[in-house]
Scaffold this motif. Structure first.
Motif, PDB file in Angstrom:
ATOM      1  N   GLY B  15      -5.615   7.230  -2.136  1.00 36.82           N
ATOM      2  CA  GLY B  15      -6.669   6.243  -2.363  1.00 36.82           C
ATOM      3  C   GLY B  15      -6.294   5.144  -3.326  1.00 36.82           C
ATOM      4  N   VAL B  16      -5.007   5.006  -3.638  1.00 37.80           N
ATOM      5  CA  VAL B  16      -4.579   3.902  -4.484  1.00 37.80           C
ATOM      6  C   VAL B  16      -3.502   3.127  -3.730  1.00 37.80           C
ATOM      7  CG1 VAL B  16      -5.044   5.202  -6.576  1.00 37.80           C
ATOM      8  CG2 VAL B  16      -2.744   5.196  -5.628  1.00 37.80           C
ATOM      9  N   PHE B  17      -3.045   2.064  -4.321  1.00 40.49           N
ATOM     10  CA  PHE B  17      -2.007   1.263  -3.673  1.00 40.49           C
ATOM     11  C   PHE B  17      -0.682   2.003  -3.782  1.00 40.49           C
ATOM     12  CE2 PHE B  17       1.095  -2.004  -3.069  1.00 40.49           C
ATOM     13  CZ  PHE B  17       0.497  -2.905  -2.193  1.00 40.49           C
ATOM     14  N   ASP B  18      -0.079   2.301  -2.668  1.00 45.65           N
ATOM     15  CA  ASP B  18       1.214   2.961  -2.692  1.00 45.65           C
ATOM     16  C   ASP B  18       2.304   1.952  -2.362  1.00 45.65           C
ATOM     17  OD1 ASP B  18       2.594   5.792  -2.774  1.00 45.65           O
ATOM     18  OD2 ASP B  18       3.540   4.612  -1.164  1.00 45.65           O
ATOM     19  N   GLU B  19       3.286   1.844  -3.273  1.00 46.94           N
ATOM     20  CA  GLU B  19       4.318   0.811  -3.139  1.00 46.94           C
ATOM     21  C   GLU B  19       5.107   0.978  -1.850  1.00 46.94           C
ATOM     22  OE1 GLU B  19       5.168  -1.711  -5.299  1.00 46.94           O
ATOM     23  OE2 GLU B  19       3.598  -1.256  -6.758  1.00 46.94           O
ATOM     24  N   LEU B  20       5.368   2.219  -1.491  1.00 41.24           N
ATOM     25  CA  LEU B  20       6.241   2.412  -0.346  1.00 41.24           C
ATOM     26  C   LEU B  20       5.486   2.251   0.972  1.00 41.24           C
ATOM     27  CD1 LEU B  20       9.271   3.026  -0.237  1.00 41.24           C
ATOM     28  CD2 LEU B  20       8.611   5.253   0.649  1.00 41.24           C
ATOM     29  N   LEU B  21       4.252   2.717   0.996  1.00 42.19           N
ATOM     30  CA  LEU B  21       3.497   2.633   2.252  1.00 42.19           C
ATOM     31  C   LEU B  21       2.889   1.250   2.464  1.00 42.19           C
ATOM     32  CD1 LEU B  21       1.675   6.086   2.101  1.00 42.19           C
ATOM     33  CD2 LEU B  21       3.686   5.481   3.462  1.00 42.19           C
ATOM     34  N   MET B  22       2.473   0.601   1.372  1.00 41.52           N
ATOM     35  CA  MET B  22       1.719  -0.640   1.516  1.00 41.52           C
ATOM     36  C   MET B  22       2.402  -1.844   0.904  1.00 41.52           C
ATOM     37  SD  MET B  22      -1.273   1.416  -0.050  1.00 41.52           S
ATOM     38  CE  MET B  22      -2.827   1.844   0.656  1.00 41.52           C
ATOM     39  N   GLY B  23       3.390  -1.664   0.057  1.00 41.78           N
ATOM     40  CA  GLY B  23       3.955  -2.768  -0.710  1.00 41.78           C
ATOM     41  C   GLY B  23       4.836  -3.676   0.114  1.00 41.78           C
ATOM     42  N   PRO B 420      -2.822   2.248 -11.634  1.00 48.04           N
ATOM     43  CA  PRO B 420      -1.487   1.787 -11.264  1.00 48.04           C
ATOM     44  C   PRO B 420      -1.088   2.285  -9.882  1.00 48.04           C
ATOM     45  CG  PRO B 420      -1.483   2.914 -13.402  1.00 48.04           C
ATOM     46  CD  PRO B 420      -2.813   3.137 -12.804  1.00 48.04           C
ATOM     47  N   SER B 421      -0.283   1.499  -9.218  1.00 43.98           N
ATOM     48  CA  SER B 421       0.184   1.884  -7.890  1.00 43.98           C
ATOM     49  C   SER B 421       1.073   3.120  -7.978  1.00 43.98           C
ATOM     50  CB  SER B 421       0.970   0.724  -7.275  1.00 43.98           C
ATOM     51  OG  SER B 421       2.025   0.356  -8.136  1.00 43.98           O
ATOM     52  N   THR B 422       1.288   3.740  -6.824  1.00 47.87           N
ATOM     53  CA  THR B 422       2.117   4.946  -6.794  1.00 47.87           C
ATOM     54  C   THR B 422       3.389   4.715  -5.988  1.00 47.87           C
ATOM     55  OG1 THR B 422       0.903   5.737  -4.867  1.00 47.87           O
ATOM     56  CG2 THR B 422       0.178   6.550  -7.022  1.00 47.87           C
ATOM     57  N   VAL B 423       4.372   5.581  -6.239  1.00 44.60           N
ATOM     58  CA  VAL B 423       5.631   5.584  -5.503  1.00 44.60           C
ATOM     59  C   VAL B 423       5.962   7.049  -5.227  1.00 44.60           C
ATOM     60  CG1 VAL B 423       8.100   5.062  -5.637  1.00 44.60           C
ATOM     61  CG2 VAL B 423       6.467   3.474  -6.637  1.00 44.60           C
ATOM     62  N   PRO B 424       6.495   7.342  -4.050  1.00 42.11           N
ATOM     63  CA  PRO B 424       6.880   8.734  -3.770  1.00 42.11           C
ATOM     64  C   PRO B 424       7.872   9.229  -4.823  1.00 42.11           C
ATOM     65  CG  PRO B 424       7.116   7.374  -1.804  1.00 42.11           C
ATOM     66  CD  PRO B 424       6.778   6.455  -2.933  1.00 42.11           C
ATOM     67  N   THR B 425       7.631  10.428  -5.291  1.00 41.35           N
ATOM     68  CA  THR B 425       8.419  10.981  -6.382  1.00 41.35           C
ATOM     69  C   THR B 425       8.674  12.448  -6.065  1.00 41.35           C
ATOM     70  OG1 THR B 425       7.344   9.468  -7.914  1.00 41.35           O
ATOM     71  CG2 THR B 425       8.403  11.394  -8.882  1.00 41.35           C
ATOM     72  N   LEU B 426       9.851  12.900  -6.388  1.00 43.94           N
ATOM     73  CA  LEU B 426      10.202  14.279  -6.072  1.00 43.94           C
ATOM     74  C   LEU B 426       9.696  15.176  -7.201  1.00 43.94           C
ATOM     75  CD1 LEU B 426      11.739  15.458  -3.704  1.00 43.94           C
ATOM     76  CD2 LEU B 426      13.819  15.383  -5.090  1.00 43.94           C
ATOM     77  N   VAL B 427       8.724  16.031  -6.843  1.00 41.62           N
ATOM     78  CA  VAL B 427       8.147  16.909  -7.857  1.00 41.62           C
ATOM     79  C   VAL B 427       8.252  18.341  -7.339  1.00 41.62           C
ATOM     80  CG1 VAL B 427       6.088  17.469  -9.182  1.00 41.62           C
ATOM     81  CG2 VAL B 427       6.510  15.101  -8.511  1.00 41.62           C
ATOM     82  N   ASP B 428       9.003  19.157  -8.038  1.00 43.01           N
ATOM     83  CA  ASP B 428       9.203  20.545  -7.621  1.00 43.01           C
ATOM     84  C   ASP B 428       9.574  20.650  -6.145  1.00 43.01           C
ATOM     85  OD1 ASP B 428       8.556  21.330 -10.186  1.00 43.01           O
ATOM     86  OD2 ASP B 428       6.416  21.478  -9.725  1.00 43.01           O
ATOM     87  N   GLY B 429      10.481  19.786  -5.706  1.00 46.65           N
ATOM     88  CA  GLY B 429      10.969  19.875  -4.337  1.00 46.65           C
ATOM     89  C   GLY B 429      10.061  19.228  -3.314  1.00 46.65           C
ATOM     90  N   ARG B 430       8.911  18.722  -3.720  1.00 47.90           N
ATOM     91  CA  ARG B 430       8.023  18.048  -2.781  1.00 47.90           C
ATOM     92  C   ARG B 430       7.924  16.570  -3.120  1.00 47.90           C
ATOM     93  NH1 ARG B 430       4.120  19.721   0.184  1.00 47.90           N
ATOM     94  NH2 ARG B 430       2.694  18.238  -0.780  1.00 47.90           N
ATOM     95  N   VAL B 431       7.711  15.731  -2.094  1.00 48.37           N
ATOM     96  CA  VAL B 431       7.555  14.302  -2.319  1.00 48.37           C
ATOM     97  C   VAL B 431       6.071  14.010  -2.534  1.00 48.37           C
ATOM     98  CG1 VAL B 431       7.914  12.010  -1.373  1.00 48.37           C
ATOM     99  CG2 VAL B 431       9.564  13.815  -0.901  1.00 48.37           C
TER     100      VAL B 431
END
Lengths: 351, 488
Positions: B15-23, B420-431
């Protein structure tokens, strides 16, 4: 080159060389003990001698440590309360390099940082004798890798000379220590140590300095005490011989310049080497006094270098007096080490 | 219609602006093939790469220092392998906006110390400056070369829910982070070389040469090659790694205060193994307060006695110039649109975050009435300290801040809460999506120059907006993707 930085570089080199030499010394002793233990009634060599060589007996006795093989090896390798232990030396080399790493190829910091971290990790685990040699040889090799990196990639500037200076001086110091304890001990007990065993002991001395192969090529295939002594003290071409180290220091001082006082002390060292009668030294107990004299001269050399380059009193406010190494009654002069680190500074911000 | 998820990796924007999907660098606008590329690698391999990156960071000693309880601890730099992307076309607009801002800021500082026209013309309230603890009246009349005071500036950008990029603040004192920007690129090239194949990414590694050129151009001596040094507070400073890194990359000495002296002629000298050598330019990474015990803080034992005197006499250049901090202030920030219009006669290219100043009664009323919706910041702190995040704060905390604001209104501002917008990030093996900001670095000398992108900082904790490395933040490589090559 900044005086503060020069001092850090010098100590990085000394501690790195100290770690390398100590690793070699423990390996050589380990192997010699395996050879000697079963065949001899008298025991001319033991682990405790390493405490004397490294000038750390008092520290060792101050703690509740077991004075057996495992206890002594632990103390020399990974006990951080021992200022000369391998782990401690690597930590101090790293701390000194940390503040000067912008002067070296970046791999130098990577290699040393990794060496310290891996050594510390290994030291935290179980430490069986079966893995000792492999582990310590690994440390020696990593130290050589760093020295080789600098040799192959650095411009021959003041930083390089200062680094080499520290290495040569530490190495020369190590030679006198090993000869003092091992050599003097063997010579005084000649009557109780038979010839094959004596030769085996001299071989250990050579191996502690990576000198066995070179001795055989340079001098002769057979091991003879007098000649080993002459080789390790006076040879001009073997990089771990005392004279080679001292000449190296002299060359580095000449490259940096402005070190007449220090060169004067090197002159006195050269003179006493020239005047030394090795055959006579090998025959009686004069060796210990002779080596003690060389060690005191090395101590003076260190202080003079410090005053020349690190603690110049050219400006008001900053002058750190050198600390004169105390002479102890136990065979060797205590090792010099870096004065305590500076106090934390605050005041920068990182927005 | 924008995709709000990437199915193969079950990645969803929340529900926020995602840099990779929308930027501007997104997959759908023909940008990088990052998600498909990563999908091809698979989660397990990605985890391995992240492990390799962490190993490299430890081995290279890329650290920041946390000093606590009398011991200084080097923490490994927290790095996330998935880069943050942006199209060159978008970046060029931001770059122009940053140049504009920095020109205006320098003109503003220079004016404050030389004539104060903006105050006399009624476009800026003089009391805001005169009450700032970073105002140095004793420096009035100083005219640094090129009229530039802030040679190195790091501005924080944040993209809100609506996709608009805002300037959050301008760090003018001793901004840090640029070395991590450079190291992040080095790490990505090493760890994920595959990702570079589908697009051309603007290089960042020319920063140290540009920095050196700017510094050398400030030298008060002509003829000889300028002797430039980096002045660090020492190994205990949290940014010490960066200080050594920049000195190394520029091939200059890294000095501490105790290495420098000011001689009878007011020139600055450094202590070398061959005696004293003159220094021309100092890139100082020490705050004004601790620069010179004779100048700003007589109680301070730190610094180089006489350094500011030497600077005032034109014997040495300091970057940034003493006194620059006066503009590194949230209240000054709130006037930036006006400052830009006043000096450049232009509209701001990058907007400010809507800000209410507590020293103005009606704006203070608005802040106090909306403490549950706004972010409250002290005017002078950095590093995210001393803030109130209204929507997440307890009633007691809001009460406390209301008291602080009323006691010292000049020192507080209220800002609209951005998501703030989001970016996919690797957290405990998940994006997973994590919030980010962006800190580009702007160099000012004769000309103004901006890094291609900047340092992307990421809040590693789920839902957190706090990106500061001292408080659980990490960072990512930032890619500005050349326009001509998109969609290849």
């Amino acid at each position: 080159m900044l005086s503060r930085v020069a001092e850090n570089v010098y100590w990085t080199a000394r501690y790195l060389e100290r770690a390398e030499d100590s690793a070699r010394l423990v390996v050589a002793t380990h192997q010699a003990m395996l050879d000697i233990a079963p065949v001899s009634q008298v025991q001319p060599m033991n682990w405790e001698q390493l405490l004397t060589i490294t000038g750390s007996r008092e520290t060792f006795l101050a703690g509740a440590r077991r004075a057996d093989e495992a206890g002594i090896v632990d103390f020399l390798v990974r006990d951080e309360e021992n200022p000369g232990s391998i782990l401690r030396s690597l930590r101090l080399a790293r701390e000194n390099l940390r503040t000067t790493r912008e002067l070296f190829p970046r791999e130098a910091w990577e290699f040393l940082n990794r060496l310290f971290l891996e050594t510390r990790a290994a030291c935290g685990r179980d430490f069986p004798a079966a893995k000792r040699v492999e582990f310590l040889e690994g440390i020696t090799q990593e130290c050589l890798k760093i020295a080789g990196l600098l040799d192959a990639t650095m411009v021959r500037d003041e930083t390089f000379s200062m680094f080499r200076l520290g290495r040569y001086l530490e190495r020369a110091d190590m030679v006198t220590r090993i000869l003092d304890v091992r050599g003097a001990l063997m010579l005084t007990r000649q009557e109780v140590v038979d010839r094959p065993l004596r030769n085996a002991l001299w071989l250990t001395v050579l191996k502690s300095l990576s000198g066995d192969q070179m001795y055989r090529r340079q001098v002769r295939p057979r091991i003879r005490g007098v000649e080993v002594l002459a080789f390790l003290l006076k040879d001009r071409s073997f990089p771990r011989a005392f004279r080679y180290g001292v000449s190296g220091v002299s060359r580095c001082l000449a490259a940096i310049g402005g070190a007449d006082l220090a060169q004067g002390i090197i002159g006195r060292i050269e003179e006493s080497l020239y005047l030394a009668d090795i055959t006579r030294l090998a025959d009686n107990a004069g060796l210990h006094d002779f080596l003690d004299g060389l060690q005191l001269l090395l101590g003076q050399l260190h202080l003079t270098i410090s005053r020349t380059y690190f603690d110049q009193e050219v400006v008001a406010g900053v002058s750190v007096g050198g600390v004169v190494s105390g002479r102890t009654s136990t065979a060797t002069v205590s090792r010099c080490s870096r004065p305590p680190a500076t106090t934390p500074l605050t005041g920068g911000t990182s927005a | 219609m924008l995709a709000l998820a990437y199915a193969p990796l079950s990645y969803r924007a929340h529900g926020v602006f995602d840099e990779l999907l929308m930027g501007s660098g997104s997959r759908l606008s023909g940008g990088p093939q990052i998600l498909p590329d990563m999908d091809r690698l698979g989660q397990e391999e990605l985890g391995r790469r992240q492990g390799a990156a962490e190993m490299a960071i430890v081995n290279f000693g890329i650290t920041f220092t946390v000093y606590s309880e009398g011991e200084n601890i080097d923490r490994a730099w927290p790095f996330d392998v998935i880069p943050r992307c942006m199209a060159e076309s978008e970046w060029r607009r931001l770059e122009a906006g940053l140049v504009q801002r920095t020109l205006a800021l320098n003109a503003f500082i220079n004016d404050l110390y030389n004539g104060q026209k903006i105050i006399k013309d009624g476009h800026f309230p003089g009391e805001v400056v005169l009450e700032s603890r970073n105002w140095r009246p004793e420096l009035m009349g100083m005219a640094p070369k090129f009229g530039v005071w802030a040679h190195i500036c790091g501005s924080d950008l944040l993209r809100d829910r609506d996709g608009v990029m805002y300037v959050l603040e301008d760090n003018l004192r001793v901004p840090s982070g640029v070395s991590y920007m450079l190291e992040n690129r080095m790490l990505t090239k090493r760890i994920l070389p595959e990702l570079f194949h589908h697009q051309r990414i603007l290089p960042v590694d020319d920063y140290p040469s540009h920095l050196y050129d700017v510094l050398a151009s400030l030298s008060p001596r002509t003829g000889d090659r300028a002797r430039v040094v980096v002045l660090t507070p020492g190994v205990f400073n949290s940014a010490y790694f960066e200080h050594t890194y920049l000195a190394q990359q520029m091939g200059v000495e890294l000095v501490e205060s105790r290495d420098l002296v000011v001689d009878a002629d007011d020139t600055v000298q450094m202590k070398t193994i061959h005696g004293l050598k003159r220094v021309d330019v100092i890139y100082r990474r020490i705050d004004d307060d601790f620069l010179d015990p004779e100048a700003f803080r007589p109680d301070s034992m730190l610094g180089v006695p006489g350094l500011v005197r030497a600077w005032r006499r034109g014997k040495v250049a300091l970057a940034n110039a003493p006194g620059t901090g006066v503009a590194d202030d949230k209240v000054v920030y709130s006037y930036m649109p006006r400052i830009i219009r006043y000096y450049l006669d232009q509209d701001p290219i990058i907007p400010n975050v809507p800000t209410w100043r507590c020293h103005i009664p009606e704006e203070r009323q608005h802040v106090l009435a909306n403490l549950d919706k706004l972010v409250i910041k002290p005017a002078n702190e950095s590093g995210g300290y001393g803030m109130l995040m209204g929507p997440h704060a307890s009633a007691a905390e809001r009460e406390r801040f209301a008291g602080l604001i009323q006691a010292n209104p000049r020192n507080y501002i209220g800002q609209q809460t951005l998501t703030p917008s989001t970016v996919p990030t690797l957290v405990d093996g998940r994006v997973e999506p994590r919030h980010v900001d962006l800190r580009p670095f702007i160099l000012s000398g004769e000309r103004t120059w901006v890094t291609a992108g900047g340092l992307t900082r990421v809040a590693l904790r789920r839902g957190s907006f706090v990106v500061n490395s001292s408080q659980g933040g990490g960072s990512k490589d930032t890619w500005v993707i050349a326009d001509g090559d998109r969609g290849k």
